[in-house]
Scaffold this active site. Structure first.
Site, PDB file in Angstrom:
ATOM      1  N   ARG A 269      42.931  48.136  38.471  1.00  0.00           N
ATOM      2  CA  ARG A 269      42.942  47.824  39.897  1.00  0.00           C
ATOM      3  C   ARG A 269      43.805  48.907  40.520  1.00  0.00           C
ATOM      4  NH1 ARG A 269      47.181  45.499  42.109  1.00  0.00           N
ATOM      5  NH2 ARG A 269      47.659  43.987  40.496  1.00  0.00           N
ATOM      6  N   HIS A 273      47.082  44.179  44.731  1.00  0.00           N
ATOM      7  CA  HIS A 273      46.454  42.927  44.299  1.00  0.00           C
ATOM      8  C   HIS A 273      45.668  42.298  45.448  1.00  0.00           C
ATOM      9  CE1 HIS A 273      45.928  38.919  42.630  1.00  0.00           C
ATOM     10  NE2 HIS A 273      46.436  38.449  43.746  1.00  0.00           N
ATOM     11  N   TYR A 283      55.956  47.559  40.829  1.00  0.00           N
ATOM     12  CA  TYR A 283      55.839  47.159  39.423  1.00  0.00           C
ATOM     13  C   TYR A 283      55.049  48.141  38.555  1.00  0.00           C
ATOM     14  CZ  TYR A 283      51.597  45.113  41.503  1.00  0.00           C
ATOM     15  OH  TYR A 283      50.429  44.914  42.211  1.00  0.00           O
TER      16      TYR A 283
END
Ligand code: TPP
Length: 369
Positions: A269, A273, A283
Site C-alpha cells: 500500500r 491507510h 511508521y
C-alpha cells in the site's frame, strides 16, 4: 515410517513452513516474462491483456481522483489503492458476472469493474443509503469489520454449491484481516463443505501502522489456508499476470466442485491507510516506499504490452481522459442525489424501530430532517 526424533524436530518444521510457499512470478520488474511455460499454458488473449491493463489504469485514475476529492472534503471514507492494481484489478478479471464479490473497504475498484456505478461508490463513501443499493450487480457493500466478508463469502459459496451453480464467491482481506477469527472461520467452513470460494489475503505490508512481522509468526499468511485443508499459494501481488493466472486457476478449481483456494498476494500500500488522517511516514521509511515503487505493477505491464505492440502512451492518455470524464459525470450524479434524511436513515436501518426510535423518527421528521 517417520521416526519420532524427526517428528519432534521443531526447528525443521519451522524451516519447512518457509519453503513450502514459493512465490508465483510471471512478469519481472523489467516487464519480461520469467515463466513462458505458464504464460503459454494460461492461453491469455491479446484482448485479455489489454483489458487487464485498462482495469489497472482505471483503478489508478479512480484512486487519484478519489484521494483528491477526499482532500477537498467531497468524499467521506476513502482507502487508497495505489500499489495494489495487480492484486485487485488483475485478480478480479478472472471472475464472471455471475460470481459473487464480497469486498473489504479498500476493494472498491473490483466492485466498479463488476458494474457497480462509480457515483454509488462515492455515495457509499459519503455514508449515503444509495451507496448500499447494489441492484443486479453481484456484490455486497464493502465490509468495514475486517474479516467478516470471509464468513459471508463462505455462506454464499456454499449456497452456490448446493444449488449446483457454475459460479464462485470471491473475497479479499488484508494481512491484518488474516489475524481475525472470522477469516479462519470462513475458510474452515468453506473447506469443510468444499464450497465454491476463492479467498484473497492482500498482504500489503501494514494493517494501519502494524507491520506484517507483528501480524503473525507464520512466514507465509497463505499457510493459514492449510489449517482449513485448502490449497493455498503465494503470488507476486505486483505482477498482473501472476495475479490473473492464479485467480483464474483458483476459480476453475473451485467451480469444478473441488472446494476453495486461498491466494496471498504480496503487494504494497504505497499511500496512506485511509484519507482520514493517516501519515505512513510515522511508521515506515521513505526509502522502503521508494523500493516498492520499483515493482510498480503498471510499469511492468506497460513495458510488456508496448513490446507486443498492444499499448502506447497515446492509447493510455486517451483512455485516462475517458475515465476522467466518466468520473466527472459520477461526481455530478452523486452531488445531485438528494441529501439523506436522518429519519430515513433510521427507518432503513431498523425494521422494527421500537418505541424510542419511533419517537426520534417523528422528531426528525418534524424538523424536516
Ligand atoms: C474487526 C475489526 N477490528 C478492528 C478494526 C479497525 N481496523 C480498521 S482497518 C484495520 C487494519 C486492517 O489491515 P489489513 O487487513 O491489513 O488491510 P489494509 O487496510 O492494509 O488493506 C483495523 C485494525 C475493524 N475495522 N474491524
Amino acid at each position: 515410517m517417520v521416526k519420532g526424533l524427526e517428528i519432534l524436530d521443531f526447528k525443521k518444521q519451522l524451516e519447512a513452513q518457509d519453503t513450502e510457499f514459493p512465490t508465483l512470478e510471471v512478469l519481472n520488474n523489467d516487464g519480461k516474462l520469467v515463466d513462458q511455460a505458464l504464460f503459454d499454458d494460461a492461453g491469455i488473449s491479446d484482448e485479455d491483456l489489454v483489458n487487464i491493463m485498462q482495469r489497472m489504469i482505471k483503478q489508478y485514475v479512480l484512486n487519484e481522483r478519489s484521494t483528491k476529492l477526499a482532500k477537498q472534503g467531497r468524499l467521506g471514507f476513502v482507502a487508497p489503492t495505489r500499489g495494489q492494481e495487480a492484486s485487485q484489478s488483475a485478480t478480479s478479471y478472472a471472475f464472471n458476472d455471475d460470481d459473487f464479490l464480497m469486498p473489504g473497504y479498500r476493494d472498491i475498484p473490483q466492485m466498479i469493474h463488476k458494474g457497480f456505478p462509480i457515483y454509488k461508490a462515492f455515495l457509499w463513501s459519503r455514508g449515503h443509503q444509495i451507496g448500499n443499493e447494489m441492484g443486479d450487480v453481484k456484490t455486497w457493500f464493502p465490509q468495514i469489520i475486517i474479516g467478516a466478508q470471509f464468513v459471508q463469502a463462505a455462506g454464499i459459496a456454499l449456497g452456490m454449491k448446493m444449488r449446483g451453480k457454475k459460479s464462485v464467491a470471491y473475497t479479499y482481506t488484508g494481512d491484518g484481516g488474516s489475524s481475525q477469527g472470522d477469516t479462519y472461520e470462513g475458510m474452515n467452513t468453506a473447506g469443510a463443505y468444499k464450497a465454491n470460494a476463492v479467498f484473497f489475503i492482500q498482504n500489503n505490508g501494514f494493517a494501519i501502522s502494524t507491520p506484517r512481522n507483528l501480524q503473525s509468526a507464520a512466514p507465509h499468511l497463505a499457510s493459514k489456508g492449510w489449517g482449513a485443508g485448502i490449497p493455498s499459494i503465494v503470488v507476486d501481488g505486483m505482477d498482473a499476470l501472476a495475479c490473473y493466472i492464479a485467480a483464474k486457476k483458483a476459480r476453475e478449481w473451485a467451480v469444478s466442485g473441488n472446494g476453495p483456494v486461498l491466494i496471498e498476494t504480496l503487494c504494497d500500500r504505497l499511500e496512506p491507510h485511509s484519507m482520514s488522517g493517516d501519515d505512513p511516514l510515522r511508521y515506515r521509511t521513505k526509502e522502503d516506499i521508494e523500493e516498492w515503487y520499483k515493482k510498480d505493477p503498471l510499469i511492468r505491464m506497460r513495458i510488456f504490452l508496448e513490446a507486443k505492440g498492444l499499448w502506447s502512451s497515446d492509447i493510455e492518455e486517451k483512455y485516462i481522459a475517458e475515465i476522467n470524464s466518466e468520473i466527472d459525470d459520477a461526481v455530478k450524479q452523486a452531488d445531485n442525489v438528494p441529501k439523506q434524511k436522518v429519519s430515513d436513515f433510521i427507518k432503513n436501518t431498523l425494521e422494527n424501530p421500537g418505541y424510542i426510535m419511533e419517537e426520534q423518527i417523528k422528531k426528525f421528521e418534524g424538523e424536516g430532517k
